[in-house]
Design an enzyme around this catalytic site. Structure first.
Site, short mmCIF file in Angstrom:
data_model
loop_
_atom_site.label_atom_id
_atom_site.label_comp_id
_atom_site.label_asym_id
_atom_site.label_seq_id
_atom_site.Cartn_x
_atom_site.Cartn_y
_atom_site.Cartn_z
N VAL A 50 -6.78 53.99 43.45
CA VAL A 50 -7.61 53.24 42.65
C VAL A 50 -6.84 52.24 41.95
O VAL A 50 -7.53 50.88 42.23
CB VAL A 50 -8.28 54.08 41.37
CG1 VAL A 50 -9.12 52.99 40.51
CG2 VAL A 50 -9.11 55.22 42.18
N CYS A 51 -5.34 52.34 41.79
CA CYS A 51 -4.72 51.26 40.90
C CYS A 51 -4.86 49.96 41.87
O CYS A 51 -4.60 48.79 41.22
CB CYS A 51 -3.60 51.72 40.69
SG CYS A 51 -3.24 53.29 39.55
N PRO A 52 -4.29 49.98 43.29
CA PRO A 52 -4.44 48.79 43.98
C PRO A 52 -5.45 48.00 43.72
O PRO A 52 -5.69 46.76 43.98
CB PRO A 52 -3.91 49.15 45.31
CG PRO A 52 -4.39 50.60 45.39
CD PRO A 52 -4.18 51.16 44.05
#
Length: 198
Positions: A50-52
């Protein structure tokens, strides 16, 4: 999650740390951004899933924030070396590619602890987002659990709303967007808004 020292309406906890800025390591401090709004967002870990999507979305909208006199800073507990390796990984391979925002290293976890987003049992940060105004005062806090990403459009809208209220002294109703009606914050004058919208 730790309690932290970040409180709405109070000065945001200052910090100094190493960030990756334009592909190079640079020491940055929150106080470097005095006179500008800051969106400070924490994310759990580099090389995840999810972070990117969040980091790329904030980076792709960095100029929209800058037009408002606002800078965006990303933070995780990873080192600046890991940040750089992730930036140097192509987006099609789960990397970030070149970014328009700094990524700050919080290897000591002190920044995550100070802002109250440290997930102590895993040693990573929850998805905290903090809006700090041009005077260094914390105006907004949201913290998501790990599996759900944040909305860049909502962060942008909130910056615009706080700036509007600061400049005009009126308050912004639910879902307010630039150009929408606002409310004069007193009993008599607020009726103008309510009579129009109810």
């Amino acid at each position: 999650m730790a309690s932290g020292n970040a409180h709405i309406g109070k000065p945001a906890p200052d910090f100094t740390g190493t960030a990756v800025v334009d592909g190079a390591f640079k020491e940055i401090k929150l106080s470097d951004y005095r006179g500008k709004y800051v969106v400070l967002f924490f994310y759990p870990l580099d090389f995840t899933f999810v972070c990117p999507t969040e980091i790329i979305a904030f980076s792709d909208h960095a100029e929209d924030f800058r037009k408002l006199g606002c800078e965006v800073l990303g933070v995780s507990v990873d080192s600046q070396f890991t940040h750089l390796a992730w930036i140097n990984t192509p987006r099609k391979e789960g990397g970030l590619g070149p970014l328009n925002i700094p990524l700050l290293a919080d290897v000591t976890k002190s920044l995550s602890q100070n802002y109250g987003v440290l997930k102590n049992d895993e040693g990573i940060a929850y998805r905290g987002l903090f809006i700090i105004d041009a005077k260094g005062v914390l105006r907004q806090i949201t913290v998501n659990d790990l599996p759900v990403g944040r909305s860049v459009d909502e962060a942008l809208r909130l910056v615009q709303a706080f700036q509007y209220t600061d400049e005009h002294g009126e308050v912004c109703p639910a879902g307010w967007k630039p150009g929408s009606d606002t409310i004069k914050p007193n009993v008599d004058d607020s009726k103008e808004y309510f009579s129009k919208h109810n």
